[in-house]
Write a protein that holds these residues in place. Sequence first.
Motif, PDB file in Angstrom:
ATOM      1  N   PHE A   1       0.806  -1.212   0.000  1.00  0.00           N
ATOM      2  CA  PHE A   1       0.000   0.000   0.000  1.00  0.00           C
ATOM      3  C   PHE A   1       0.845   1.271   0.000  1.00  0.00           C
ATOM      4  N   GLU A   2       1.622   1.441   1.036  1.00  0.00           N
ATOM      5  CA  GLU A   2       2.314   2.712   1.242  1.00  0.00           C
ATOM      6  C   GLU A   2       3.463   2.952   0.276  1.00  0.00           C
ATOM      7  N   VAL A   3       4.161   1.902  -0.113  1.00  0.00           N
ATOM      8  CA  VAL A   3       5.263   2.084  -1.065  1.00  0.00           C
ATOM      9  C   VAL A   3       4.717   2.543  -2.414  1.00  0.00           C
ATOM     10  N   LEU A   4       3.630   1.904  -2.853  1.00  0.00           N
ATOM     11  CA  LEU A   4       3.020   2.298  -4.118  1.00  0.00           C
ATOM     12  C   LEU A   4       2.526   3.744  -4.049  1.00  0.00           C
ATOM     13  N   LEU A   5       1.918   4.102  -2.932  1.00  0.00           N
ATOM     14  CA  LEU A   5       1.460   5.487  -2.744  1.00  0.00           C
ATOM     15  C   LEU A   5       2.648   6.451  -2.779  1.00  0.00           C
ATOM     16  N   GLY A   6       3.714   6.106  -2.069  1.00  0.00           N
ATOM     17  CA  GLY A   6       4.901   6.959  -2.043  1.00  0.00           C
ATOM     18  C   GLY A   6       5.520   7.150  -3.410  1.00  0.00           C
ATOM     19  N   LEU A   7       5.597   6.063  -4.186  1.00  0.00           N
ATOM     20  CA  LEU A   7       6.159   6.159  -5.543  1.00  0.00           C
ATOM     21  C   LEU A   7       5.312   7.073  -6.431  1.00  0.00           C
ATOM     22  N   ALA A   8       4.003   6.909  -6.362  1.00  0.00           N
ATOM     23  CA  ALA A   8       3.112   7.733  -7.186  1.00  0.00           C
ATOM     24  C   ALA A   8       3.199   9.205  -6.798  1.00  0.00           C
ATOM     25  N   VAL A   9       3.229   9.465  -5.507  1.00  0.00           N
ATOM     26  CA  VAL A   9       3.309  10.843  -5.026  1.00  0.00           C
ATOM     27  C   VAL A   9       4.649  11.458  -5.410  1.00  0.00           C
ATOM     28  N   HIS A  10       5.727  10.686  -5.259  1.00  0.00           N
ATOM     29  CA  HIS A  10       7.049  11.201  -5.607  1.00  0.00           C
ATOM     30  C   HIS A  10       7.129  11.514  -7.112  1.00  0.00           C
ATOM     31  N   ALA A  11       6.597  10.617  -7.930  1.00  0.00           N
ATOM     32  CA  ALA A  11       6.621  10.834  -9.383  1.00  0.00           C
ATOM     33  C   ALA A  11       5.811  12.066  -9.785  1.00  0.00           C
ATOM     34  N   ALA A  12       4.749  12.350  -9.032  1.00  0.00           N
ATOM     35  CA  ALA A  12       3.901  13.500  -9.344  1.00  0.00           C
ATOM     36  C   ALA A  12       4.461  14.802  -8.800  1.00  0.00           C
ATOM     37  N   GLY A  13       5.439  14.723  -7.914  1.00  0.00           N
ATOM     38  CA  GLY A  13       6.031  15.929  -7.365  1.00  0.00           C
ATOM     39  C   GLY A  13       5.447  16.374  -6.036  1.00  0.00           C
ATOM     40  N   GLY A  14       4.685  15.531  -5.396  1.00  0.00           N
ATOM     41  CA  GLY A  14       4.100  15.851  -4.095  1.00  0.00           C
ATOM     42  C   GLY A  14       2.708  15.279  -3.984  1.00  0.00           C
ATOM     43  N   PRO A  15       2.141  15.286  -2.787  1.00  0.00           N
ATOM     44  CA  PRO A  15       0.851  14.627  -2.588  1.00  0.00           C
ATOM     45  C   PRO A  15      -0.346  15.339  -3.210  1.00  0.00           C
ATOM     46  N   VAL A  16      -0.273  16.633  -3.394  1.00  0.00           N
ATOM     47  CA  VAL A  16      -1.440  17.348  -3.913  1.00  0.00           C
ATOM     48  C   VAL A  16      -1.653  17.069  -5.404  1.00  0.00           C
ATOM     49  N   ALA A  17      -0.592  16.903  -6.160  1.00  0.00           N
ATOM     50  CA  ALA A  17      -0.713  16.701  -7.616  1.00  0.00           C
ATOM     51  C   ALA A  17      -1.550  15.477  -7.977  1.00  0.00           C
ATOM     52  N   PRO A  18      -1.296  14.287  -7.424  1.00  0.00           N
ATOM     53  CA  PRO A  18      -2.144  13.159  -7.806  1.00  0.00           C
ATOM     54  C   PRO A  18      -3.576  13.306  -7.294  1.00  0.00           C
ATOM     55  N   ALA A  19      -3.777  14.078  -6.235  1.00  0.00           N
ATOM     56  CA  ALA A  19      -5.124  14.286  -5.710  1.00  0.00           C
ATOM     57  C   ALA A  19      -5.999  15.011  -6.723  1.00  0.00           C
TER      58      ALA A  19
END
Length: 112
Positions: free
Chosen positions: A11-29
Amino acid sequence: MDAWLRTHTAFEVLLGLAVHAAGGPVAPADAPDAVRGMLHLMRQNLAAMETPPVPRAFTALRALPQGLRVAVLRRFLKSPTAVHSGLNDPSPATAAELERLAEQFRAPAGAR
């Protein structure tokens, strides 16, 4: 402890990878389709586990309707909790660690 680590990775690793690739947590939101895809992969990872997720609350990812899962994750990603957490760490070392954990998760149990 192993079940907790596998849940964390699923769960969390996949979330972290996606957020990192997007440049932060707000972008994928701001991208509901990206959140849907991420949740789909998380559910696949959790389903592939040999043991039930720990904590058991992660089983809700299987039971809750997709629209509710997407809304909850998008709200979390926009929250101060996510913005001020390790999810907002742009460090290349963090991304490398997440990639390594993801590789280990994907490796067959006998190969580790």
